[in-house]
Write an enzyme that holds these catalytic residues in place. Structure first.
Site, PDB file in Angstrom:
ATOM      1  N   ASN A   5      17.854   4.263 -13.838  1.00  0.00           N
ATOM      2  CA  ASN A   5      16.757   3.193 -14.381  1.00  0.00           C
ATOM      3  C   ASN A   5      17.025   2.395 -15.502  1.00  0.00           C
ATOM      4  O   ASN A   5      16.247   1.829 -16.235  1.00  0.00           O
ATOM      5  CB  ASN A   5      15.525   4.065 -14.180  1.00  0.00           C
TER       6      ASN A   5
ATOM      7  N   ARG B 286      18.611  11.648 -12.409  1.00  0.00           N
ATOM      8  CA  ARG B 286      18.717  10.407 -11.795  1.00  0.00           C
ATOM      9  C   ARG B 286      17.994   9.353 -12.682  1.00  0.00           C
ATOM     10  O   ARG B 286      18.392   8.119 -12.523  1.00  0.00           O
ATOM     11  CB  ARG B 286      18.193  10.407 -10.356  1.00  0.00           C
TER      12      ARG B 286
ATOM     13  N   GLU C 134      24.244  -4.340 -12.640  1.00  0.00           N
ATOM     14  CA  GLU C 134      24.218  -2.912 -12.239  1.00  0.00           C
ATOM     15  C   GLU C 134      25.531  -2.515 -12.694  1.00  0.00           C
ATOM     16  O   GLU C 134      25.684  -1.129 -13.030  1.00  0.00           O
ATOM     17  CB  GLU C 134      23.809  -2.623 -10.912  1.00  0.00           C
TER      18      GLU C 134
ATOM     19  N   HIS D  87      15.559  -0.911 -16.391  1.00  0.00           N
ATOM     20  CA  HIS D  87      14.698  -1.137 -15.192  1.00  0.00           C
ATOM     21  C   HIS D  87      13.158  -1.290 -15.432  1.00  0.00           C
ATOM     22  O   HIS D  87      12.313  -1.837 -14.930  1.00  0.00           O
ATOM     23  CB  HIS D  87      14.899  -0.139 -14.205  1.00  0.00           C
TER      24      HIS D  87
ATOM     25  N   HIS E 103      11.758  -4.395 -14.204  1.00  0.00           N
ATOM     26  CA  HIS E 103      10.604  -4.407 -12.748  1.00  0.00           C
ATOM     27  C   HIS E 103       9.566  -5.217 -13.291  1.00  0.00           C
ATOM     28  O   HIS E 103       8.963  -5.968 -12.527  1.00  0.00           O
ATOM     29  CB  HIS E 103      10.302  -3.018 -12.489  1.00  0.00           C
TER      30      HIS E 103
ATOM     31  N   HIS F  95      17.029  -9.398  -9.203  1.00  0.00           N
ATOM     32  CA  HIS F  95      16.699  -8.005  -9.573  1.00  0.00           C
ATOM     33  C   HIS F  95      17.863  -7.956 -10.824  1.00  0.00           C
ATOM     34  O   HIS F  95      17.493  -7.374 -12.073  1.00  0.00           O
ATOM     35  CB  HIS F  95      16.991  -6.925  -8.490  1.00  0.00           C
TER      36      HIS F  95
ATOM     37  N   ARG G  53       8.928   9.205  11.572  1.00  0.00           N
ATOM     38  CA  ARG G  53       9.330  10.212  10.377  1.00  0.00           C
ATOM     39  C   ARG G  53      10.526  10.292   9.936  1.00  0.00           C
ATOM     40  O   ARG G  53      11.012  11.365   9.457  1.00  0.00           O
ATOM     41  CB  ARG G  53       8.555  11.398  10.536  1.00  0.00           C
TER      42      ARG G  53
ATOM     43  N   GLU H  77      15.452  12.439  -7.918  1.00  0.00           N
ATOM     44  CA  GLU H  77      14.876  12.095  -9.436  1.00  0.00           C
ATOM     45  C   GLU H  77      14.135  12.896 -10.035  1.00  0.00           C
ATOM     46  O   GLU H  77      13.046  12.857 -10.748  1.00  0.00           O
ATOM     47  CB  GLU H  77      14.146  10.711  -9.320  1.00  0.00           C
TER      48      GLU H  77
ATOM     49  N   LYS I 206      17.593   5.854  -2.030  1.00  0.00           N
ATOM     50  CA  LYS I 206      16.105   5.550  -2.509  1.00  0.00           C
ATOM     51  C   LYS I 206      15.887   4.132  -1.631  1.00  0.00           C
ATOM     52  O   LYS I 206      16.614   2.992  -1.578  1.00  0.00           O
ATOM     53  CB  LYS I 206      16.456   4.917  -4.110  1.00  0.00           C
TER      54      LYS I 206
ATOM     55  N   LYS J  16      27.320   6.217  -9.388  1.00  0.00           N
ATOM     56  CA  LYS J  16      25.943   6.364  -8.813  1.00  0.00           C
ATOM     57  C   LYS J  16      26.170   7.785  -7.929  1.00  0.00           C
ATOM     58  O   LYS J  16      25.062   8.484  -7.846  1.00  0.00           O
ATOM     59  CB  LYS J  16      25.692   5.048  -7.970  1.00  0.00           C
TER      60      LYS J  16
HETATM   61  N1  NAD Z   1      17.627   1.465  -3.659  1.00  0.00           N
HETATM   62  C1  NAD Z   1      18.287   1.466  -4.801  1.00  0.00           C
HETATM   63  O1  NAD Z   1      18.735   2.436  -5.196  1.00  0.00           O
HETATM   64  C2  NAD Z   1      18.437   0.006  -5.276  1.00  0.00           C
HETATM   65  C3  NAD Z   1      19.270  -0.233  -6.285  1.00  0.00           C
HETATM   66  C4  NAD Z   1      19.531  -1.480  -6.989  1.00  0.00           C
HETATM   67  C5  NAD Z   1      18.711  -2.549  -6.662  1.00  0.00           C
HETATM   68  N2  NAD Z   1      17.751  -2.135  -5.613  1.00  0.00           N
HETATM   69  C6  NAD Z   1      17.152  -3.367  -5.052  1.00  0.00           C
HETATM   70  O2  NAD Z   1      18.033  -4.256  -4.381  1.00  0.00           O
HETATM   71  C7  NAD Z   1      17.445  -5.311  -4.586  1.00  0.00           C
HETATM   72  C8  NAD Z   1      18.272  -6.647  -4.686  1.00  0.00           C
HETATM   73  O3  NAD Z   1      19.519  -6.886  -3.986  1.00  0.00           O
HETATM   74  P1  NAD Z   1      20.656  -7.714  -4.035  1.00  0.00           P
HETATM   75  O4  NAD Z   1      20.729  -8.258  -5.443  1.00  0.00           O
HETATM   76  O5  NAD Z   1      21.595  -7.660  -3.299  1.00  0.00           O
HETATM   77  O6  NAD Z   1      19.798  -8.977  -3.525  1.00  0.00           O
HETATM   78  P2  NAD Z   1      19.288  -9.520  -2.167  1.00  0.00           P
HETATM   79  O7  NAD Z   1      19.184  -8.716  -1.184  1.00  0.00           O
HETATM   80  O8  NAD Z   1      17.819 -10.065  -2.513  1.00  0.00           O
HETATM   81  O9  NAD Z   1      20.057 -10.877  -1.617  1.00  0.00           O
HETATM   82  C9  NAD Z   1      20.012 -11.996  -2.419  1.00  0.00           C
HETATM   83  C10 NAD Z   1      20.259 -13.176  -1.370  1.00  0.00           C
HETATM   84  O10 NAD Z   1      21.691 -13.178  -1.058  1.00  0.00           O
HETATM   85  C11 NAD Z   1      21.735 -13.145   0.533  1.00  0.00           C
HETATM   86  N3  NAD Z   1      23.070 -12.399   0.821  1.00  0.00           N
HETATM   87  C12 NAD Z   1      23.301 -11.304   1.198  1.00  0.00           C
HETATM   88  N4  NAD Z   1      24.514 -11.080   1.382  1.00  0.00           N
HETATM   89  C13 NAD Z   1      25.143 -12.265   1.472  1.00  0.00           C
HETATM   90  C14 NAD Z   1      26.545 -12.809   1.603  1.00  0.00           C
HETATM   91  N5  NAD Z   1      27.449 -11.744   1.830  1.00  0.00           N
HETATM   92  N6  NAD Z   1      26.705 -13.852   1.515  1.00  0.00           N
HETATM   93  C15 NAD Z   1      25.620 -14.842   1.409  1.00  0.00           C
HETATM   94  N7  NAD Z   1      24.359 -14.375   1.231  1.00  0.00           N
HETATM   95  C16 NAD Z   1      24.074 -13.220   1.068  1.00  0.00           C
HETATM   96  C17 NAD Z   1      20.387 -12.623   1.036  1.00  0.00           C
HETATM   97  O11 NAD Z   1      20.147 -12.901   2.122  1.00  0.00           O
HETATM   98  C18 NAD Z   1      19.477 -13.082  -0.068  1.00  0.00           C
HETATM   99  O12 NAD Z   1      18.958 -14.405  -0.104  1.00  0.00           O
HETATM  100  C19 NAD Z   1      16.328  -5.331  -5.225  1.00  0.00           C
HETATM  101  O13 NAD Z   1      14.970  -5.460  -4.170  1.00  0.00           O
HETATM  102  C20 NAD Z   1      16.356  -4.215  -5.859  1.00  0.00           C
HETATM  103  O14 NAD Z   1      14.999  -3.616  -6.219  1.00  0.00           O
HETATM  104  C21 NAD Z   1      17.752  -1.083  -4.789  1.00  0.00           C
HETATM  105  O1  LIG Z   2      19.165   4.744  -7.783  1.00  0.00           O
HETATM  106  C1  LIG Z   2      18.348   4.797  -8.751  1.00  0.00           C
HETATM  107  O2  LIG Z   2      17.660   5.914  -8.811  1.00  0.00           O
HETATM  108  C2  LIG Z   2      17.876   3.712  -9.568  1.00  0.00           C
HETATM  109  O3  LIG Z   2      17.238   3.722 -10.547  1.00  0.00           O
HETATM  110  C3  LIG Z   2      18.797   2.534  -9.375  1.00  0.00           C
HETATM  111  C4  LIG Z   2      18.269   1.200  -9.709  1.00  0.00           C
HETATM  112  O4  LIG Z   2      19.260   0.339  -9.807  1.00  0.00           O
HETATM  113  C5  LIG Z   2      17.348   0.550  -8.657  1.00  0.00           C
HETATM  114  O5  LIG Z   2      16.991  -0.471  -8.826  1.00  0.00           O
HETATM  115  C6  LIG Z   2      16.203   1.251  -8.135  1.00  0.00           C
HETATM  116  O6  LIG Z   2      15.837   0.773  -6.902  1.00  0.00           O
HETATM  117  C7  LIG Z   2      15.088   1.643  -9.164  1.00  0.00           C
HETATM  118  O7  LIG Z   2      14.181   2.528  -8.607  1.00  0.00           O
HETATM  119  P1  LIG Z   2      12.644   2.771  -9.062  1.00  0.00           P
HETATM  120  O8  LIG Z   2      12.263   4.264  -8.596  1.00  0.00           O
HETATM  121  O9  LIG Z   2      12.565   2.359 -10.393  1.00  0.00           O
HETATM  122  O10 LIG Z   2      12.106   1.713  -8.018  1.00  0.00           O
HETATM  123 ZN    ZN Z   3      18.500  -1.674 -10.091  1.00  0.00          ZN
END
Ligand code: NAD
Ligand SMILES: O=C(O)C(=O)C[C@@H](O)[C@H](O)[C@H](O)COP(=O)(O)O
Ligand code: ZN
Length: 363
Positions: free
Chosen positions: A248, A244, A188, A251, A255, A267, A124, A240, A146, A230
């Site tokens: 999005n 927050r 982003e 997005h 998405h 993404h 948890r 959110e 997130k 951010k």
């Molecule tokens: N939690 C949040 O607030 C939030 C915000 C924005 C995006 N996201 C999520 O992030 C994800 C996208 O992340 P991303 O664009 O970083 O892509 P990713 O994590 O999918 O990575 C892309 C590719 O690059 C490789 N890689 C990573 N670092 C590397 C490096 N330094 N050198 C070489 N290869 C490397 C990875 O293994 C993968 O094959 C999505 O799932 C999206 O939904 C989440």
């Molecule tokens: O941090 C947030 O809040 C965002 O919306 C950032 C986005 O760039 C990111 O892709 C996030 O994962 C989207 O969230 P979701 O709640 O729409 O899935």
């Molecule tokens: Zn995003």
């Protein structure tokens, strides 16, 4: 190259502690402090592409006296599944991972989303540290707590708000990133520019070609400015409940495109098309001026991000958008701009306006 480290604060919220996002080089000396003194075991979750980095980190932590395990997960979105999360839970169970032990997520946003989700759900909730290695993860995914995985029905549909204990953005990691992934992260960065910090847009427009590589003159500034946007938003509204939602921007359609492409599109690329759509929607809804709407096309295209998607897919995309997390009942909601850096919510737009906006995007 300067050794200066920038520290950006993310504020505490009810039930969560404040933490720092560090941006610089050679930051691993900071990791033990973030892991803390109570941990006996550390699990390093890393993608296949960073097998060497993951193992080096594990060996370093083992050398410091921790029982360190490396958990390798698939690259990119293939890691964000219930099956991969279950594989990680199994690995934690097998090494007797307790509530005082710590997870380190090293990789892009897919890896940090998964690692954070595993940390949020194991017992948890255990402590975790993010070491983002892509532009996108540094400026967005690793910051703000997130965490989550995808399901067959859509993107990030299962998850938790579980902030990290700290975020280490080592700019040297970006040198090995393929250009396609580097540019995807710029979506982003550009989002942060349109919703809150137009200086970001000015820096990129001054030399879009340079912005496409980590060697560009403004790399650190672009990353730091985006993190500040951010950090400010999530410090004010972790869960959110309102503000927050501006993060999005782009997005809702983005998405839906990712799901339609079975998560083979990056993404950032999907968010780029989504921002183009949001700009056209804002314009057609009478909110956004022509110049700012046109600026979206120009800057996204200048750095090599896509603007268009398949016109014939609109009915499917519309269906998927209905389960977007911003929807309320049958009400579709979009983030649009009332002007530069003036994000707002557009609720229940006329279906004809939605279709007309997609008419600019679809081809
Ligand atoms: N939690 C949040 O607030 C939030 C915000 C924005 C995006 N996201 C999520 O992030 C994800 C996208 O992340 P991303 O664009 O970083 O892509 P990713 O994590 O999918 O990575 C892309 C590719 O690059 C490789 N890689 C990573 N670092 C590397 C490096 N330094 N050198 C070489 N290869 C490397 C990875 O293994 C993968 O094959 C999505 O799932 C999206 O939904 C989440
Ligand atoms: O941090 C947030 O809040 C965002 O919306 C950032 C986005 O760039 C990111 O892709 C996030 O994962 C989207 O969230 P979701 O709640 O729409 O899935
Ligand atoms: Zn995003």
């Amino acid at each position: 190259m300067s050794d200066a480290v920038t520290r950006i604060q993310v504020g505490a919220t009810a039930g969560t502690d404040a933490y720092e996002v560090l941006v610089g080089r050679q930051l691993l000396g900071e990791l033990a402090g973030l892991i803390g003194e109570r941990a006996k075991r550390v699990a390093v979750i890393h993608p296949e592409a960073l097998a060497e980095t993951g193992e080096a980190l594990r060996a370093d932590l083992a050398g410091q006296g921790y029982e360190a395990v490396a958990i390798q997960v698939p690259n990119a979105e293939e890691a964000k599944t219930a099956e991969v999360a279950a594989y990680c839970w199994k690995a934690l169970g097998q090494c007797g991972f307790t509530r005082t032990d710590v997870i380190v997520g090293v990789g892009g946003g897919s890896t940090t989303d998964l690692a954070g989700f595993v940390a949020a759900t194991w017992l948890r909730g255990v402590r975790w540290v993010a070491i983002p290695t892509t532009v996108l993860a540094m400026v967005d995914a690793a910051v703000g707590g997130k965490t989550g995985i995808n399901t067959a029905e859509g993107k990030n549909l299962v998850g938790a708000f579980h902030p990290p204990a700290g975020v280490l953005c080592d700019l040297a990691a970006l040198d090995s990133l393929p250009v396609h992934d580097y540019v995807s992260g710029l979506a982003e960065v550009i989002k942060a520019g349109f919703i809150a910090d137009p200086a970001i847009l000015d820096l990129i427009e001054a030399d879009p070609e340079a912005a496409r590589t980590p060697a560009g003159p403004h790399t650190a500034e672009l990353i730091e400015r985006s993190i500040r946007v951010k950090a400010e938003v999530v410090s004010a509204d972790l869960k959110e409940s309102g503000l927050r939602e501006i993060l999005n921007y782009g997005h809702t359609l983005g998405h839906a495109i990712e799901k339609n492409e079975r998560y083979k599109w990056r993404h950032g690329a999907a968010v780029s098309v989504g921002m183009h759509f949001a700009a056209e929607l804002g314009r057609l809804a009478g909110r956004l001026d022509d110049a700012t709407a046109d600026r979206h096309r120009a800057i996204l295209e200048a750095v090599g991000l896509p603007l268009h998607y398949r016109y014939d897919q609109w009915p499917k995309l519309l269906e998927t958008m209905k389960v977007d997390k911003k929807s309320r009942g049958d009400l579709l909601r979009f983030i649009v701009l009332d002007g530069l850096a003036r994000p707002t919510v557009l609720e229940g737009p006329d279906p004809a306006v939605l279709l007309a906006a997609y008419g600019e995007v679809g081809q």
